[in-house]
Design a protein around this motif. Structure first.
Motif, PDB file in Angstrom:
ATOM      1  N   ILE A 209       0.868  -1.173   0.000  1.00 44.02           N
ATOM      2  CA  ILE A 209       0.000   0.000   0.000  1.00 44.02           C
ATOM      3  C   ILE A 209       0.909   1.229   0.000  1.00 44.02           C
ATOM      4  O   ILE A 209       1.757   1.378   0.883  1.00 44.02           O
ATOM      5  N   VAL A 210       0.731   2.083  -0.997  1.00 43.33           N
ATOM      6  CA  VAL A 210       1.542   3.292  -1.114  1.00 43.33           C
ATOM      7  C   VAL A 210       0.632   4.498  -1.301  1.00 43.33           C
ATOM      8  O   VAL A 210      -0.557   4.355  -1.588  1.00 43.33           O
TER       9      VAL A 210
ATOM     10  N   LYS B   6      -3.247  10.100  -2.906  1.00 42.19           N
ATOM     11  CA  LYS B   6      -4.247   9.040  -2.787  1.00 42.19           C
ATOM     12  C   LYS B   6      -3.561   7.712  -2.478  1.00 42.19           C
ATOM     13  O   LYS B   6      -2.473   7.432  -2.954  1.00 42.19           O
ATOM     14  N   LEU B   7      -4.244   6.907  -1.664  1.00 39.88           N
ATOM     15  CA  LEU B   7      -3.719   5.588  -1.334  1.00 39.88           C
ATOM     16  C   LEU B   7      -3.967   4.627  -2.495  1.00 39.88           C
ATOM     17  O   LEU B   7      -4.945   4.754  -3.232  1.00 39.88           O
ATOM     18  N   MET B   8      -3.071   3.647  -2.604  1.00 40.31           N
ATOM     19  CA  MET B   8      -3.189   2.669  -3.672  1.00 40.31           C
ATOM     20  C   MET B   8      -2.554   1.365  -3.215  1.00 40.31           C
ATOM     21  O   MET B   8      -1.444   1.369  -2.677  1.00 40.31           O
ATOM     22  N   LEU B   9      -3.269   0.266  -3.411  1.00 42.21           N
ATOM     23  CA  LEU B   9      -2.695  -1.060  -3.190  1.00 42.21           C
ATOM     24  C   LEU B   9      -2.239  -1.569  -4.538  1.00 42.21           C
ATOM     25  O   LEU B   9      -3.001  -1.572  -5.504  1.00 42.21           O
ATOM     26  N   LYS B  10      -0.982  -1.976  -4.604  1.00 41.71           N
ATOM     27  CA  LYS B  10      -0.475  -2.533  -5.860  1.00 41.71           C
ATOM     28  C   LYS B  10       0.177  -3.879  -5.589  1.00 41.71           C
ATOM     29  O   LYS B  10       0.968  -4.026  -4.664  1.00 41.71           O
ATOM     30  N   ILE B  11      -0.204  -4.838  -6.406  1.00 48.23           N
ATOM     31  CA  ILE B  11       0.322  -6.200  -6.288  1.00 48.23           C
ATOM     32  C   ILE B  11       0.872  -6.614  -7.644  1.00 48.23           C
ATOM     33  O   ILE B  11       0.126  -6.662  -8.625  1.00 48.23           O
ATOM     34  N   PRO B  12       2.167  -6.910  -7.738  1.00 47.32           N
ATOM     35  CA  PRO B  12       2.710  -7.405  -9.008  1.00 47.32           C
ATOM     36  C   PRO B  12       2.269  -8.846  -9.229  1.00 47.32           C
ATOM     37  O   PRO B  12       2.044  -9.593  -8.281  1.00 47.32           O
ATOM     38  N   CYS B  13       2.134  -9.232 -10.495  1.00 48.75           N
ATOM     39  CA  CYS B  13       1.643 -10.589 -10.799  1.00 48.75           C
ATOM     40  C   CYS B  13       2.500 -11.347 -11.797  1.00 48.75           C
ATOM     41  O   CYS B  13       2.189 -12.492 -12.111  1.00 48.75           O
ATOM     42  N   GLY B  14       3.502 -10.754 -12.337  1.00 39.69           N
ATOM     43  CA  GLY B  14       4.268 -11.423 -13.383  1.00 39.69           C
ATOM     44  C   GLY B  14       3.500 -11.355 -14.685  1.00 39.69           C
ATOM     45  O   GLY B  14       2.634 -10.507 -14.885  1.00 39.69           O
TER      46      GLY B  14
ATOM     47  N   TYR C 203      -9.127   1.330   6.446  1.00 40.25           N
ATOM     48  CA  TYR C 203      -9.099   2.751   6.085  1.00 40.25           C
ATOM     49  C   TYR C 203     -10.549   3.222   5.939  1.00 40.25           C
ATOM     50  O   TYR C 203     -11.048   3.397   4.826  1.00 40.25           O
ATOM     51  N   PRO C 204     -11.242   3.426   7.057  1.00 35.93           N
ATOM     52  CA  PRO C 204     -12.684   3.711   7.005  1.00 35.93           C
ATOM     53  C   PRO C 204     -13.041   5.055   6.362  1.00 35.93           C
ATOM     54  O   PRO C 204     -14.152   5.218   5.888  1.00 35.93           O
ATOM     55  N   ASN C 205     -12.132   5.991   6.289  1.00 36.11           N
ATOM     56  CA  ASN C 205     -12.436   7.298   5.711  1.00 36.11           C
ATOM     57  C   ASN C 205     -12.152   7.356   4.213  1.00 36.11           C
ATOM     58  O   ASN C 205     -12.214   8.421   3.616  1.00 36.11           O
ATOM     59  N   SER C 206     -11.848   6.234   3.606  1.00 34.28           N
ATOM     60  CA  SER C 206     -11.505   6.197   2.183  1.00 34.28           C
ATOM     61  C   SER C 206     -12.510   5.345   1.422  1.00 34.28           C
ATOM     62  O   SER C 206     -13.017   4.351   1.938  1.00 34.28           O
TER      63      SER C 206
ATOM     64  N   TYR D  69      -4.234  -3.300  -9.216  1.00 34.00           N
ATOM     65  CA  TYR D  69      -4.336  -2.059  -8.461  1.00 34.00           C
ATOM     66  C   TYR D  69      -5.713  -1.954  -7.822  1.00 34.00           C
ATOM     67  O   TYR D  69      -6.711  -2.311  -8.433  1.00 34.00           O
ATOM     68  N   VAL D  70      -5.738  -1.436  -6.614  1.00 34.17           N
ATOM     69  CA  VAL D  70      -6.964  -0.966  -5.995  1.00 34.17           C
ATOM     70  C   VAL D  70      -6.644   0.453  -5.544  1.00 34.17           C
ATOM     71  O   VAL D  70      -5.789   0.663  -4.687  1.00 34.17           O
ATOM     72  N   ARG D  71      -7.338   1.420  -6.143  1.00 33.81           N
ATOM     73  CA  ARG D  71      -7.038   2.823  -5.870  1.00 33.81           C
ATOM     74  C   ARG D  71      -8.101   3.460  -5.006  1.00 33.81           C
ATOM     75  O   ARG D  71      -9.271   3.077  -5.055  1.00 33.81           O
ATOM     76  N   GLU D  72      -7.661   4.451  -4.255  1.00 32.19           N
ATOM     77  CA  GLU D  72      -8.592   5.252  -3.476  1.00 32.19           C
ATOM     78  C   GLU D  72      -9.289   6.234  -4.421  1.00 32.19           C
ATOM     79  O   GLU D  72      -8.654   6.852  -5.269  1.00 32.19           O
ATOM     80  N   LYS D  73     -10.619   6.363  -4.274  1.00 28.88           N
ATOM     81  CA  LYS D  73     -11.369   7.295  -5.143  1.00 28.88           C
ATOM     82  C   LYS D  73     -11.130   8.723  -4.724  1.00 28.88           C
ATOM     83  O   LYS D  73     -10.925   9.032  -3.597  1.00 28.88           O
TER      84      LYS D  73
END
Length: 193
Positions: A130-131, A136-144, A169-172, A189-193
């Protein structure tokens, strides 16, 4: 900092072991050499010459590793302070918890292709993080680039990741899972709106 803990802990371990080996290894080698020279009745001048060379190597190596160790500690402290103040330390800790919950146990006695793909999927999931980008927050996972591994990771993440992120992250508000294909690697990716 927490995300890269294996690297910097490994570096500190190697430096520490190197310093111990250089410091106490010299004493052990001189003890063994003195016994060998005593029982073999070899020239004592040769022993002194070898002992001096070993001492110089040991002393110079120990001092060099000590300097590197002393220089690395402030860098790690500054890195830790920056991570804590920016919130990345907490995000890395939460990322670790999320990736551990997404990994699955794969029995080692099963040598099928599916088992290998599941293990590889676990390996890629552990690289997730999570970066914060552009505020904005973003979860990124590499998959090959293996389609089967991408599908395994997508199925594990589908639904669960958004729930987990909303809970921690209840406020996001979080957008649905996105798949971005690159030249050599695919990212989820899962991004914060």
């Amino acid at each position: 900092m927490y995300y890269f803990r294996k690297w910097w802990l490994g570096l500190l371990f190697v430096l520490g072991v190197g310093m111990i080996v250089l410091h106490y290894g010299y004493r052990l080698i001189t003890l063994v050499l003195s016994i060998v020279f005593k029982f073999s009745q070899l020239d004592i001048n040769l022993y002194n010459s070898i002992n001096n060379r070993i001492y110089q190597f040991s002393n110079n190596g120990y001092e060099s590793l000590l300097i590197i160790f002393i220089l690395i500690i402030p860098v790690l402290v500054i890195w830790f302070i920056l991570n804590v103040t920016s919130g990345q330390f907490k995000r890395d800790f939460l990322s670790d918890r999320l990736t551990k919950s997404l990994t699955r146990y794969v029995p080692t006695e099963n040598v099928k292709l599916i088992s290998a793909e599941e293990k590889r999927a676990n390996w890629w999931i552990r690289k997730g993080r999570i970066v914060k980008r552009h505020g904005k927050l973003m979860l990124k996972i590499p998959c090959g680039n293996n389609a089967a591994i991408i599908e395994i990771i997508r199925k594990r993440c589908d639904g669960y990741v958004n729930q987990w992120l909303a809970q921690n992250y209840p406020n996001s508000n979080w957008s649905p899972l996105e798949i971005k294909h690159g030249l050599f690697i695919t990212w989820l990716y899962v991004r914060e709106k």
